[in-house]
Design an enzyme around this catalytic site. Sequence first.
Site, PDB file in Angstrom:
ATOM      1  N   CYS A  71       0.864  -1.253   0.047  1.00 12.73           N
ATOM      2  CA  CYS A  71       0.202   0.020   0.043  1.00 12.73           C
ATOM      3  C   CYS A  71       0.833   1.258  -0.051  1.00 12.73           C
ATOM      4  O   CYS A  71       0.538   2.312  -0.799  1.00 12.73           O
ATOM      5  CB  CYS A  71      -0.909  -0.102   1.177  1.00 12.73           C
ATOM      6  SG  CYS A  71      -0.228  -0.522   2.656  1.00 12.73           S
ATOM      7  N   HIS A 130      -3.133   6.028   4.785  1.00 15.98           N
ATOM      8  CA  HIS A 130      -1.572   6.188   5.026  1.00 15.98           C
ATOM      9  C   HIS A 130      -1.145   7.571   4.483  1.00 15.98           C
ATOM     10  O   HIS A 130      -1.694   7.884   3.651  1.00 15.98           O
ATOM     11  CB  HIS A 130      -0.688   5.092   4.255  1.00 15.98           C
ATOM     12  CG  HIS A 130      -0.900   3.801   5.120  1.00 15.98           C
ATOM     13  ND1 HIS A 130      -1.708   3.548   5.957  1.00 15.98           N
ATOM     14  CD2 HIS A 130      -0.377   2.704   4.481  1.00 15.98           C
ATOM     15  CE1 HIS A 130      -1.419   2.090   6.258  1.00 15.98           C
ATOM     16  NE2 HIS A 130      -0.733   1.671   5.376  1.00 15.98           N
TER      17      HIS A 130
HETATM   18  P1  NAP Z   1      -7.350  -9.488   8.328  1.00 14.26           P
HETATM   19  O1  NAP Z   1      -8.368  -8.418   8.321  1.00 14.26           O
HETATM   20  O2  NAP Z   1      -6.787  -9.950   9.222  1.00 14.26           O
HETATM   21  O3  NAP Z   1      -7.957 -10.558   7.313  1.00 14.26           O
HETATM   22  C1  NAP Z   1      -7.453 -11.981   7.271  1.00 14.26           C
HETATM   23  C2  NAP Z   1      -8.193 -12.694   6.193  1.00 14.26           C
HETATM   24  O4  NAP Z   1      -7.155 -13.820   5.755  1.00 14.26           O
HETATM   25  C3  NAP Z   1      -9.340 -13.317   6.625  1.00 14.26           C
HETATM   26  O5  NAP Z   1     -10.134 -13.434   5.969  1.00 14.26           O
HETATM   27  C4  NAP Z   1      -8.521 -14.858   7.399  1.00 14.26           C
HETATM   28  O6  NAP Z   1     -10.106 -15.478   7.448  1.00 14.26           O
HETATM   29  C5  NAP Z   1      -8.097 -15.142   5.789  1.00 14.26           C
HETATM   30  N1  NAP Z   1      -7.106 -16.153   6.057  1.00 14.26           N
HETATM   31  C6  NAP Z   1      -6.009 -16.050   7.309  1.00 14.26           C
HETATM   32  N2  NAP Z   1      -5.361 -17.313   7.312  1.00 14.26           N
HETATM   33  C7  NAP Z   1      -6.163 -17.861   6.329  1.00 14.26           C
HETATM   34  C8  NAP Z   1      -6.098 -19.505   6.084  1.00 14.26           C
HETATM   35  N3  NAP Z   1      -5.062 -20.203   6.503  1.00 14.26           N
HETATM   36  N4  NAP Z   1      -6.640 -19.787   5.026  1.00 14.26           N
HETATM   37  C9  NAP Z   1      -7.638 -19.224   4.555  1.00 14.26           C
HETATM   38  N5  NAP Z   1      -7.901 -17.840   4.772  1.00 14.26           N
HETATM   39  C10 NAP Z   1      -7.104 -17.272   5.551  1.00 14.26           C
HETATM   40  O7  NAP Z   1      -6.341  -8.970   7.251  1.00 14.26           O
HETATM   41  P2  NAP Z   1      -6.264  -7.909   6.014  1.00 14.26           P
HETATM   42  O8  NAP Z   1      -5.985  -6.506   6.294  1.00 14.26           O
HETATM   43  O9  NAP Z   1      -7.546  -8.243   5.355  1.00 14.26           O
HETATM   44  O10 NAP Z   1      -4.906  -8.690   5.140  1.00 14.26           O
HETATM   45  C11 NAP Z   1      -4.807  -9.835   4.689  1.00 14.26           C
HETATM   46  C12 NAP Z   1      -3.480  -9.623   3.811  1.00 14.26           C
HETATM   47  O11 NAP Z   1      -3.796  -9.066   2.576  1.00 14.26           O
HETATM   48  C13 NAP Z   1      -2.190  -9.459   4.422  1.00 14.26           C
HETATM   49  O12 NAP Z   1      -1.830 -10.412   5.360  1.00 14.26           O
HETATM   50  C14 NAP Z   1      -1.501  -8.885   3.474  1.00 14.26           C
HETATM   51  O13 NAP Z   1      -0.637 -10.108   2.996  1.00 14.26           O
HETATM   52  C15 NAP Z   1      -2.425  -8.642   2.596  1.00 14.26           C
HETATM   53  N6  NAP Z   1      -2.355  -6.911   2.723  1.00 14.26           N
HETATM   54  C16 NAP Z   1      -1.911  -6.231   1.723  1.00 14.26           C
HETATM   55  C17 NAP Z   1      -1.725  -4.798   1.574  1.00 14.26           C
HETATM   56  C18 NAP Z   1      -0.954  -4.116   0.543  1.00 14.26           C
HETATM   57  O14 NAP Z   1      -0.266  -3.412   0.988  1.00 14.26           O
HETATM   58  N7  NAP Z   1      -1.354  -4.279  -0.594  1.00 14.26           N
HETATM   59  C19 NAP Z   1      -2.440  -4.192   2.694  1.00 14.26           C
HETATM   60  C20 NAP Z   1      -3.182  -4.887   3.728  1.00 14.26           C
HETATM   61  C21 NAP Z   1      -2.924  -6.251   3.525  1.00 14.26           C
HETATM   62  P3  NAP Z   1     -10.589 -15.836   8.680  1.00 14.26           P
HETATM   63  O15 NAP Z   1     -11.686 -14.719   8.968  1.00 14.26           O
HETATM   64  O16 NAP Z   1     -11.217 -17.181   8.609  1.00 14.26           O
HETATM   65  O17 NAP Z   1      -9.503 -15.962   9.721  1.00 14.26           O
HETATM   66  O1  3JN Z   2       1.429  -2.487   7.402  1.00 14.33           O
HETATM   67  C1  3JN Z   2       0.773  -1.951   6.425  1.00 14.33           C
HETATM   68  O2  3JN Z   2       0.239  -0.896   6.396  1.00 14.33           O
HETATM   69  C2  3JN Z   2       0.672  -2.612   5.164  1.00 14.33           C
HETATM   70  C3  3JN Z   2       0.748  -4.240   5.342  1.00 14.33           C
HETATM   71  C4  3JN Z   2       0.822  -5.110   4.552  1.00 14.33           C
HETATM   72  C5  3JN Z   2       0.963  -6.395   4.930  1.00 14.33           C
HETATM   73  C6  3JN Z   2       0.722  -6.819   6.009  1.00 14.33           C
HETATM   74  C7  3JN Z   2       0.955  -8.327   6.283  1.00 14.33           C
HETATM   75  C8  3JN Z   2       1.756  -9.013   5.360  1.00 14.33           C
HETATM   76  C9  3JN Z   2       1.655  -7.201   3.705  1.00 14.33           C
HETATM   77  C10 3JN Z   2       1.975  -6.695   2.566  1.00 14.33           C
HETATM   78  O3  3JN Z   2       1.173  -6.514   1.752  1.00 14.33           O
HETATM   79  O4  3JN Z   2       3.381  -6.284   2.145  1.00 14.33           O
HETATM   80  C11 3JN Z   2       2.241  -8.469   4.316  1.00 14.33           C
HETATM   81  C12 3JN Z   2       2.775  -9.227   3.276  1.00 14.33           C
HETATM   82  O5  3JN Z   2       1.863 -10.002   2.549  1.00 14.33           O
HETATM   83  O6  3JN Z   2       4.055  -9.512   3.215  1.00 14.33           O
END
Ligand code: NAP
Ligand code: 3JN
Length: 339
Positions: free
Chosen positions: A131, A244
């Site tokens: 992000c 952010h």
């Molecule tokens: P979150 O609110 O904690 O949600 C996590 C999601 O992943 C929930 O739907 C959870 O399901 C699911 N999950 C976790 N472990 C799993 C598994 N073993 N099998 C299937 N589903 C699973 O987190 P979020 O903010 O949505 O972020 C999720 C991910 O997106 C992060 O870890 C990161 O890699 C990515 N992300 C990327 C950015 C970016 O910068 N582009 C920003 C934020 C996040 P349950 O509800 O069933 O636990």
């Molecule tokens: O911390 C933030 O503001 C963005 C976080 C992104 C994030 C959180 C957990 C795992 C990432 C990501 O998208 O880089 C990951 C990951 O996939 O490494």
Amino acid sequence: MRTYNVAVVGATGLVGNEMIRILEERNFPVNQITCLASERSRGKTLYFRGAEYPVEVLGEKSFKRIDIGLFSAGGSVSEKYAPVAAREGCVVIDNTSAFRMDPDCPLVVPEVNPEAIALYTKKGIIANPNCSTIQMVVALKPIYDAVGIRRIVVSTYQAVSGTGTKAVEELIQQTTALFNMKEAKVQVYPHRIAFNCLPQIDVFLENGYTKEEMKMVNETKKIMNDPSIAVTATTVRVPVLYGHSESVNIETKKKISAREVRELLSRAPGVKVVDNPASKEYPLAIDAAGRDETFVGRIREDESIPQGINMWIVSDNIRKGAALNAIQIAEILMRDYLR
Ligand code: NAP
Ligand code: 3JN
């Protein structure tokens, strides 16, 4: 018009939920939606276009007849299941860091390098950047194209929603507890986040930087397709729920004035200039939350060097920083590649 079977992996999370909302808002041509999450979500339901859908438990068979898989369930889930989905012919748009630096996976911000999507045929996986990187490159690309960029120095002020649902709950819980003279429980972050700033996002690496900081360095070079840009980052978590903010200093190859930058950015896709110091107008996280644009303000010349610009860049980290960017990629994919 062709319609698509779309799976959202991590559908119950902050990013997955926003993806479902944006698919609906933008009228994405969804034939069938599949909401996938972990065992913990068995029995839950989610809504799409007024209909209720059961959350299914992610497994090896989840991707049969799925055209597009939007992944946001963490890196280890993507590492395991993105190749499974791709083998089934599903194009994966992955929001985690698992494939971002893979030379066979495009790393795409539609306003910056949409042409890179073509590389998706190598592995069937398109990576969505971090992000903090996305909002910075959206604002910098027009300047890069006009005068070149030699060096970027960025400090971020990142909202807790970047860490997911539990972190949002933690900031609210800690703030409420402190106002009521109760204990603020520290579970998600290494220290209390309420009324504090944490100069650590993700883990520390051997070079003293955090992983988040090095994501910004490496992803920026890949997206801009220019390994020669010098980038240095300090990433900080602040007690903000959504949005952010970034202080960005650039050294350009040719001189550009603050007025010229303002003009360039006012015509740039996905950017909104909010820069009126006389009336105290500049981008704010609380205004960016829920919006699609990347807001840029405090544009001024860096008087300490001959060719420098300072600016303040703010965007909704869950929308443009994650879910929206992924769906914009899917829109280009279906328009130019999947027809
Ligand atoms: P979150 O609110 O904690 O949600 C996590 C999601 O992943 C929930 O739907 C959870 O399901 C699911 N999950 C976790 N472990 C799993 C598994 N073993 N099998 C299937 N589903 C699973 O987190 P979020 O903010 O949505 O972020 C999720 C991910 O997106 C992060 O870890 C990161 O890699 C990515 N992300 C990327 C950015 C970016 O910068 N582009 C920003 C934020 C996040 P349950 O509800 O069933 O636990
Ligand atoms: O911390 C933030 O503001 C963005 C976080 C992104 C994030 C959180 C957990 C795992 C990432 C990501 O998208 O880089 C990951 C990951 O996939 O490494």
